[in-house]
Design a protein around this motif. Structure first.
Motif, PDB file in Angstrom:
ATOM      1  N   VAL A 147       0.836  -1.199   0.000  1.00  0.00           N
ATOM      2  CA  VAL A 147       0.000   0.000   0.000  1.00  0.00           C
ATOM      3  C   VAL A 147       0.875   1.256   0.000  1.00  0.00           C
ATOM      4  CG1 VAL A 147      -1.640   1.347   1.377  1.00  0.00           C
ATOM      5  CG2 VAL A 147      -2.021  -1.089   1.034  1.00  0.00           C
ATOM      6  N   LEU A 148       1.931   1.266   0.803  1.00  0.00           N
ATOM      7  CA  LEU A 148       2.826   2.424   0.842  1.00  0.00           C
ATOM      8  C   LEU A 148       3.490   2.661  -0.515  1.00  0.00           C
ATOM      9  CD1 LEU A 148       4.499   1.995   4.351  1.00  0.00           C
ATOM     10  CD2 LEU A 148       2.759   3.647   3.667  1.00  0.00           C
ATOM     11  N   PHE A 149       3.954   1.591  -1.164  1.00  0.00           N
ATOM     12  CA  PHE A 149       4.541   1.726  -2.498  1.00  0.00           C
ATOM     13  C   PHE A 149       3.495   2.240  -3.490  1.00  0.00           C
ATOM     14  CE2 PHE A 149       5.415   0.091  -6.744  1.00  0.00           C
ATOM     15  CZ  PHE A 149       6.671   0.647  -6.966  1.00  0.00           C
ATOM     16  N   GLY A 150       2.296   1.711  -3.413  1.00  0.00           N
ATOM     17  CA  GLY A 150       1.228   2.128  -4.315  1.00  0.00           C
ATOM     18  C   GLY A 150       0.862   3.590  -4.137  1.00  0.00           C
ATOM     19  N   LEU A 151       0.769   4.044  -2.887  1.00  0.00           N
ATOM     20  CA  LEU A 151       0.446   5.448  -2.639  1.00  0.00           C
ATOM     21  C   LEU A 151       1.552   6.363  -3.153  1.00  0.00           C
ATOM     22  CD1 LEU A 151      -1.164   5.244   0.908  1.00  0.00           C
ATOM     23  CD2 LEU A 151      -2.311   5.565  -1.288  1.00  0.00           C
ATOM     24  N   GLY A 152       2.799   5.931  -3.011  1.00  0.00           N
ATOM     25  CA  GLY A 152       3.917   6.706  -3.554  1.00  0.00           C
ATOM     26  C   GLY A 152       3.838   6.794  -5.070  1.00  0.00           C
ATOM     27  N   SER A 153       3.498   5.699  -5.728  1.00  0.00           N
ATOM     28  CA  SER A 153       3.354   5.702  -7.193  1.00  0.00           C
ATOM     29  C   SER A 153       2.205   6.603  -7.628  1.00  0.00           C
ATOM     30  CB  SER A 153       3.112   4.288  -7.715  1.00  0.00           C
ATOM     31  OG  SER A 153       4.244   3.492  -7.524  1.00  0.00           O
ATOM     32  N   ILE A 154       1.112   6.565  -6.890  1.00  0.00           N
ATOM     33  CA  ILE A 154      -0.022   7.426  -7.222  1.00  0.00           C
ATOM     34  C   ILE A 154       0.368   8.896  -7.079  1.00  0.00           C
ATOM     35  CG2 ILE A 154      -2.330   8.145  -6.462  1.00  0.00           C
ATOM     36  CD1 ILE A 154      -2.830   5.169  -5.750  1.00  0.00           C
ATOM     37  N   LEU A 155       1.095   9.225  -6.027  1.00  0.00           N
ATOM     38  CA  LEU A 155       1.528  10.606  -5.796  1.00  0.00           C
ATOM     39  C   LEU A 155       2.451  11.093  -6.915  1.00  0.00           C
ATOM     40  CD1 LEU A 155       1.611  13.082  -3.916  1.00  0.00           C
ATOM     41  CD2 LEU A 155       3.591  12.036  -2.822  1.00  0.00           C
ATOM     42  N   VAL A 156       3.430  10.291  -7.283  1.00  0.00           N
ATOM     43  CA  VAL A 156       4.349  10.670  -8.367  1.00  0.00           C
ATOM     44  C   VAL A 156       3.586  10.771  -9.684  1.00  0.00           C
ATOM     45  CG1 VAL A 156       6.355   9.934  -9.701  1.00  0.00           C
ATOM     46  CG2 VAL A 156       6.387   9.745  -7.218  1.00  0.00           C
ATOM     47  N   GLY A 157       2.658   9.858  -9.924  1.00  0.00           N
ATOM     48  CA  GLY A 157       1.839   9.927 -11.131  1.00  0.00           C
ATOM     49  C   GLY A 157       1.002  11.199 -11.168  1.00  0.00           C
ATOM     50  N   ALA A 158       0.433  11.581 -10.030  1.00  0.00           N
ATOM     51  CA  ALA A 158      -0.362  12.816  -9.964  1.00  0.00           C
ATOM     52  C   ALA A 158       0.504  14.040 -10.256  1.00  0.00           C
ATOM     53  CB  ALA A 158      -1.015  12.938  -8.593  1.00  0.00           C
ATOM     54  N   ILE A 159       1.741  14.028  -9.798  1.00  0.00           N
ATOM     55  CA  ILE A 159       2.659  15.141 -10.077  1.00  0.00           C
ATOM     56  C   ILE A 159       2.937  15.240 -11.571  1.00  0.00           C
ATOM     57  CG2 ILE A 159       5.035  15.961  -9.738  1.00  0.00           C
ATOM     58  CD1 ILE A 159       4.824  14.841  -6.857  1.00  0.00           C
ATOM     59  N   PHE A 160       3.203  14.110 -12.215  1.00  0.00           N
ATOM     60  CA  PHE A 160       3.448  14.104 -13.663  1.00  0.00           C
ATOM     61  C   PHE A 160       2.216  14.596 -14.425  1.00  0.00           C
ATOM     62  CE2 PHE A 160       7.234  11.606 -12.926  1.00  0.00           C
ATOM     63  CZ  PHE A 160       8.016  11.858 -14.043  1.00  0.00           C
ATOM     64  N   ILE A 161       1.045  14.108 -14.043  1.00  0.00           N
ATOM     65  CA  ILE A 161      -0.188  14.531 -14.720  1.00  0.00           C
ATOM     66  C   ILE A 161      -0.406  16.031 -14.537  1.00  0.00           C
ATOM     67  CG2 ILE A 161      -2.711  14.324 -14.684  1.00  0.00           C
ATOM     68  CD1 ILE A 161      -2.287  11.340 -13.959  1.00  0.00           C
ATOM     69  N   THR A 162      -0.207  16.534 -13.333  1.00  0.00           N
ATOM     70  CA  THR A 162      -0.382  17.959 -13.063  1.00  0.00           C
ATOM     71  C   THR A 162       0.582  18.806 -13.893  1.00  0.00           C
ATOM     72  OG1 THR A 162      -1.099  17.444 -10.807  1.00  0.00           O
ATOM     73  CG2 THR A 162      -0.381  19.709 -11.242  1.00  0.00           C
ATOM     74  N   MET A 163       1.844  18.381 -13.956  1.00  0.00           N
ATOM     75  CA  MET A 163       2.817  19.121 -14.766  1.00  0.00           C
ATOM     76  C   MET A 163       2.389  19.145 -16.231  1.00  0.00           C
ATOM     77  SD  MET A 163       6.469  17.880 -13.084  1.00  0.00           S
ATOM     78  CE  MET A 163       7.079  17.509 -14.678  1.00  0.00           C
ATOM     79  N   GLY A 164       1.960  18.025 -16.752  1.00  0.00           N
ATOM     80  CA  GLY A 164       1.533  17.957 -18.142  1.00  0.00           C
ATOM     81  C   GLY A 164       0.300  18.792 -18.425  1.00  0.00           C
ATOM     82  N   VAL A 165      -0.687  18.746 -17.531  1.00  0.00           N
ATOM     83  CA  VAL A 165      -1.918  19.517 -17.727  1.00  0.00           C
ATOM     84  C   VAL A 165      -1.632  21.012 -17.624  1.00  0.00           C
ATOM     85  CG1 VAL A 165      -4.160  20.031 -16.675  1.00  0.00           C
ATOM     86  CG2 VAL A 165      -3.466  17.668 -17.028  1.00  0.00           C
ATOM     87  N   LEU A 166      -0.807  21.424 -16.671  1.00  0.00           N
ATOM     88  CA  LEU A 166      -0.462  22.846 -16.549  1.00  0.00           C
ATOM     89  C   LEU A 166       0.242  23.355 -17.796  1.00  0.00           C
ATOM     90  CD1 LEU A 166       0.679  23.125 -12.822  1.00  0.00           C
ATOM     91  CD2 LEU A 166      -1.454  23.925 -13.839  1.00  0.00           C
ATOM     92  N   GLU A 167       1.154  22.568 -18.342  1.00  0.00           N
ATOM     93  CA  GLU A 167       1.845  22.971 -19.572  1.00  0.00           C
ATOM     94  C   GLU A 167       0.877  23.013 -20.737  1.00  0.00           C
ATOM     95  OE1 GLU A 167       4.850  24.169 -22.116  1.00  0.00           O
ATOM     96  OE2 GLU A 167       4.821  24.115 -19.931  1.00  0.00           O
ATOM     97  N   LEU A 168      -0.062  22.080 -20.806  1.00  0.00           N
ATOM     98  CA  LEU A 168      -1.059  22.064 -21.869  1.00  0.00           C
ATOM     99  C   LEU A 168      -1.936  23.315 -21.805  1.00  0.00           C
ATOM    100  CD1 LEU A 168      -2.237  20.389 -24.207  1.00  0.00           C
ATOM    101  CD2 LEU A 168      -3.741  19.292 -22.542  1.00  0.00           C
ATOM    102  N   ARG A 169      -2.367  23.681 -20.616  1.00  0.00           N
ATOM    103  CA  ARG A 169      -3.186  24.901 -20.447  1.00  0.00           C
ATOM    104  C   ARG A 169      -2.390  26.151 -20.814  1.00  0.00           C
ATOM    105  NH1 ARG A 169      -6.589  24.060 -14.876  1.00  0.00           N
ATOM    106  NH2 ARG A 169      -7.948  22.425 -15.661  1.00  0.00           N
ATOM    107  N   LYS A 170      -1.122  26.160 -20.427  1.00  0.00           N
ATOM    108  CA  LYS A 170      -0.261  27.312 -20.745  1.00  0.00           C
ATOM    109  C   LYS A 170      -0.143  27.481 -22.255  1.00  0.00           C
ATOM    110  CE  LYS A 170       4.452  27.855 -20.435  1.00  0.00           C
ATOM    111  NZ  LYS A 170       5.741  27.693 -19.775  1.00  0.00           N
ATOM    112  N   ARG A 171       0.020  26.376 -22.960  1.00  0.00           N
ATOM    113  CA  ARG A 171       0.175  26.445 -24.423  1.00  0.00           C
ATOM    114  C   ARG A 171      -1.129  26.847 -25.103  1.00  0.00           C
ATOM    115  NH1 ARG A 171       4.498  22.137 -26.635  1.00  0.00           N
ATOM    116  NH2 ARG A 171       6.028  22.471 -24.986  1.00  0.00           N
ATOM    117  N   LYS A 172      -2.266  26.410 -24.562  1.00  0.00           N
ATOM    118  CA  LYS A 172      -3.547  26.762 -25.168  1.00  0.00           C
ATOM    119  C   LYS A 172      -3.885  28.232 -24.948  1.00  0.00           C
ATOM    120  CE  LYS A 172      -5.885  22.364 -25.461  1.00  0.00           C
ATOM    121  NZ  LYS A 172      -7.057  21.577 -25.093  1.00  0.00           N
ATOM    122  N   SER A 173      -3.483  28.777 -23.803  1.00  0.00           N
ATOM    123  CA  SER A 173      -3.784  30.178 -23.519  1.00  0.00           C
ATOM    124  C   SER A 173      -2.852  31.133 -24.256  1.00  0.00           C
ATOM    125  CB  SER A 173      -3.718  30.451 -22.018  1.00  0.00           C
ATOM    126  OG  SER A 173      -2.378  30.311 -21.557  1.00  0.00           O
ATOM    127  N   ALA A 174      -1.703  30.656 -24.706  1.00  0.00           N
ATOM    128  CA  ALA A 174      -0.735  31.527 -25.394  1.00  0.00           C
ATOM    129  C   ALA A 174      -1.046  31.733 -26.846  1.00  0.00           C
ATOM    130  CB  ALA A 174       0.662  30.950 -25.263  1.00  0.00           C
TER     131      ALA A 174
END
Length: 146
Positions: free
Chosen positions: A119-146
């Motif tokens: 469970v601890l390993f899984g929660l760590g993977s979910i957290l890192v995955g959420a960080i990657f998704i957030t970075m990608g979505v923020l960059e996508l929004r930045k590019r669409k607004s520019a």
């Protein structure tokens, strides 16, 4: 070595790669949290018979200790080596639980892995995955607004 234009082209869509990697890591984390942890707990719960083992050797290996344990199941002598977080002491005895029909799985309280580790390993993977998704979505929004 790639040219500047090739590097620029490769980095053009990094946000999509980040989102895909994030989704994969999050799915892997969910699999560990809900799948593997319950399977590990189920296997440990099947270990209902108990025997006593004697610790014959302890060797320091990095931050862990490699512990050799000798034990007997139904007049058959067996031995195994496990990784422990602490020195269990040579000559001490330890309770070993095993599956009564197959002896294929051994569980030692406080030494064997449990579903909590998964469970601890899984929660760590979910957290890192959420960080990657957030970075990608923020960059996508930045590019669409520019």
């Amino acid at each position: 070595m790639s040219s500047r234009s090739q590097r620029r082209f490769m980095m053009k869509n990094w946000h999509i790669s980040a989102i895909v990697i994030g989704i994969i890591l999050a799915l892997l984390g969910l699999y560990f949290v809900f799948g593997i942890s319950s399977q590990t707990n189920r296997k440990n719960a099947e270990c209902t018979e108990k025997t006593v083992g004697t610790i014959t050797a302890v060797t320091k290996s990095g931050s862990d200790y490699l512990t050799d344990i000798d034990y007997t199941i139904e007049d058959i002598d067996k031995s195994m080596t496990v990784k422990a977080k602490e020195d269990l002491g040579v000559g001490n005895t330890i309770d070993i639980y095993y599956e009564p029909l197959s002896w294929s799985h051994i569980y030692i309280e406080g030494v064997s892995s449990t579903g909590k580790n998964d469970v601890l390993f899984g929660l760590g993977s979910i957290l890192v995955g959420a960080i990657f998704i957030t970075m990608g979505v923020l960059e996508l929004r930045k590019r669409k607004s520019a």
